[in-house]
Design an enzyme around this catalytic site. Structure first.
Site, short mmCIF file in Angstrom:
data_model
loop_
_atom_site.label_atom_id
_atom_site.label_comp_id
_atom_site.label_asym_id
_atom_site.label_seq_id
_atom_site.Cartn_x
_atom_site.Cartn_y
_atom_site.Cartn_z
N GLY A 152 0.83 -1.21 0.00
CA GLY A 152 0.00 0.00 0.00
C GLY A 152 0.86 1.25 0.00
O GLY A 152 0.56 2.23 -0.68
N ARG A 175 2.00 -9.34 8.60
CA ARG A 175 1.98 -9.10 10.06
C ARG A 175 1.05 -10.07 10.78
O ARG A 175 1.30 -10.44 11.93
CB ARG A 175 1.60 -7.65 10.36
N ARG A 203 -7.55 -6.52 9.20
CA ARG A 203 -6.79 -7.03 10.35
C ARG A 203 -7.65 -7.24 11.59
O ARG A 203 -7.37 -8.13 12.39
CB ARG A 203 -5.61 -6.11 10.69
N LYS A 220 -6.04 -2.53 5.88
CA LYS A 220 -4.60 -2.80 5.74
C LYS A 220 -4.41 -3.98 4.78
O LYS A 220 -5.30 -4.28 4.00
CB LYS A 220 -4.01 -3.08 7.13
N ARG A 243 -7.65 -2.92 -1.84
CA ARG A 243 -7.53 -1.82 -0.89
C ARG A 243 -7.94 -0.48 -1.52
O ARG A 243 -7.73 -0.25 -2.70
CB ARG A 243 -6.09 -1.75 -0.36
N ASP A 252 0.64 -0.26 12.77
CA ASP A 252 0.97 -1.59 12.24
C ASP A 252 1.19 -2.63 13.33
O ASP A 252 1.45 -3.80 13.03
CB ASP A 252 2.24 -1.50 11.38
C1 S3P Z 1 3.10 3.80 6.13
C2 S3P Z 1 2.00 4.35 6.70
C3 S3P Z 1 0.96 3.57 7.39
C4 S3P Z 1 1.42 2.15 7.71
C5 S3P Z 1 2.16 1.52 6.57
C6 S3P Z 1 3.39 2.36 6.21
C7 S3P Z 1 4.08 4.68 5.44
O1 S3P Z 1 -0.16 3.48 6.56
O2 S3P Z 1 0.31 1.35 8.06
O3 S3P Z 1 2.57 0.22 6.89
O4 S3P Z 1 5.20 4.23 5.18
O5 S3P Z 1 3.73 5.82 5.15
P1 S3P Z 1 -1.30 4.65 6.57
O6 S3P Z 1 -0.67 5.87 6.10
O7 S3P Z 1 -2.36 4.15 5.63
O8 S3P Z 1 -1.79 4.69 7.99
#
Ligand code: S3P
Length: 460
Positions: free
Chosen positions: A104, A407, A363, A359, A132, A332
């Site tokens: 993501g 995870r 989760r 996520k 997603r 996370d």
């Molecule tokens: C991340 C932001 C988080 C996190 C992801 C890494 C990043 O997501 O859950 O594993 O590197 O900017 P969100 O921005 O959707 O909360």
């Protein structure tokens, strides 16, 4: 011809994890180092890069956009990833589909880059990533002038028709998300003028720190009239200069080893070079409230990020309430916290977990279903997860479903170390997205992991 049987991992009660581990590089910082290097003029040299699948997909995407990205191995075995960038606004149209795999972060930050270049590009990912939501970046990047074609709900595959002249703006993000903030700031790099993202709560600030390190002007200040909200501004069209980056160990990967040592009797584990960015340390704070024997030593700064070494010893944990306000600093870490909660005495309530539904898997559901299968009492009430601790007597005897989520996979393997009967996972391939050496590191520390046929439904 012999048919090869797919295998997965089973985790069995263990006593005494001991030794030390250098956890792999931070995933968030690794993605950004490659992307910002691709936007800089000159050479960027990255050490400690996470060589997990998510980050390797970002490296491939940067090559497809015209940057050169190569690992160089020195005589002593140290790997330096060398990036030669194309300058802000200099990326070229890729001639194939950009496959971001499971990531993501890769997909959403890349959307910010594609949207702010005059090009048409298509992005896809694995079944998890294709499910997603991308609206959260499509909406602001659309306001800046990019256009998108996608499936229902703005899900991948997504075609981005970028603009070479993104409009600078002030964007009030409805979600506290570092990915959204970063996508807009990256597009803002190409805009004439200043682009501001107002986030409802402070999230990890790796983008801000690293952009400053490359020479951009980035300001962060409390947002007027909105307690807790932060306004982050980037001044567009900077000259980014190639830089050296040292990637610290990932606190989100360290989290699995920390909880493993806490819940396994007679353990003492040291973890070296763990990133301690204050927007990432909510889990450590929570575990200490639960009674964890966890100390931080040697606090220092490396490459613009705070780092330290952790020493963790087996501890009797007790249930706590984790307020919603802490979620951005441990977003996370709820899967592994839920495993610690299952081993603790009393109930742990984790509030404000709505984001967990979008996520790598849902989760909330994956944690609850897996824990129930292991004989742990769990309750979901809106966005709150309640786990009734078994005071060190988790029954186990289950195969947890991982749903392509690294995870979730690592969390249930950790729980198996402290449960009465073994716990397996239906698929251990997903672990390679963020922590390819997890099973090897855990085995070295003394974890009882063994390979089983993926088709076996009964753990023993
Ligand atoms: C991340 C932001 C988080 C996190 C992801 C890494 C990043 O997501 O859950 O594993 O590197 O900017 P969100 O921005 O959707 O909360």
């Amino acid at each position: 011809m012999t048919e090869s049987v797919a295998q997965t991992t089973l985790s069995t009660h263990s006593s005494g994890l001991t030794g030390s581990v250098r956890v792999p590089g931070d995933k968030s910082i690794s993605h950004r180092a490659l992307m910002f290097g691709a936007l800089a003029i000159g050479e960027t040299r990255i050490t400690g890069l996470l060589e997990g699948e998510d980050v390797l997909n970002t490296a491939k995407a940067m090559r497809a956009l015209g940057a050169s990205v190569e690992p160089k191995v020195a005589a002593d075995g140290v790997v330096t990833w060398v990036v030669h960038g194309r300058g802000v606004g200099g990326l070229v149209e890729p001639d194939g589909v950009l496959d971001m795999g499971n990531s993501g972060t890769g997909a959403r930050l890349l959307a910010g880059l594609l949207a702010s270049h005059r090009m048409t590009a298509v992005m896809t990912g694995d079944a998890s990533l294709r499910s997603r939501p991308m609206d959260r970046v499509v909406a602001p990047l659309g306001l800046m002038g990019a256009r998108f074609e996608s499936r229902a709900g703005n899900r991948l595959p997504l075609t981005v028709i970028g603009t070479g002249e993104p409009v600078p703006m002030v964007y009030e993000s409805p979600v506290a998300s570092a990915q959204v903030k970063s996508a807009v700031l990256l597009a803002g790099l190409q805009a004439r003028g200043a682009t501001t993202v107002v986030e409802p709560a402070a999230t990890r600030d790796h983008t801000e720190r690293m952009l400053r390190h490359f020479g951009a002007e980035v300001r962060s200040e409390p947002a007027a009239d909105r307690p807790g909200a932060v306004a982050v501004t980037v001044v567009g069209q900077p000259e980014l200069e190639g830089s050296d980056i040292v990637v610290p160990g990932d606190p989100s990967s360290a989290a699995f080893l920390v909880v493993a040592a806490l819940v396994t009797t007679n353990s003492e584990v040291s973890l070296f070079n763990v990133g301690l960015n204050p927007h990432r340390t909510g889990l450590f704070e929570t575990l200490k409230e639960m009674g964890a024997d966890l100390t931080i030593q040697n606090e220092r700064e490396e490459g613009g990020e705070p780092v330290g070494d952790l020493v963790v010893r087996s501890s009797k944990l007790k249930g706590v309430v984790v307020p919603a306000s802490r979620a951005p600093s441990m977003i996370d870490e709820y899967p592994i916290l839920a495993m610690a909660a299952a081993c603790a005495e009393g109930e742990t309530r984790m509030e404000g977990l709505g984001e967990l539904r979008v996520k790598e898997s849902d989760r909330l559901a994956a944690i609850a279903d897996g824990l129930k299968a292991c004989g742990v009492k769990v309750e979901i009430d809106g966005d709150t997860l309640g786990v009734s601790g078994c005071a060190g007597a988790v029954p186990g005897d289950a195969i947890a479903e991982v749903h392509l989520d690294h995870r979730i996979a690592m969390s249930f393997l950790v729980l198996g170390l402290a449960s009465e009967q073994p716990i397996g996972i239906d698929d251990d391939d997903a672990i390679a997205t963020s922590y390819p050496s997890f099973i090897a590191d855990m085995t070295t520390l003394g974890a009882n992991f063994k390979k089983i046929a993926a088709s076996s439904r009964a753990p023993a």
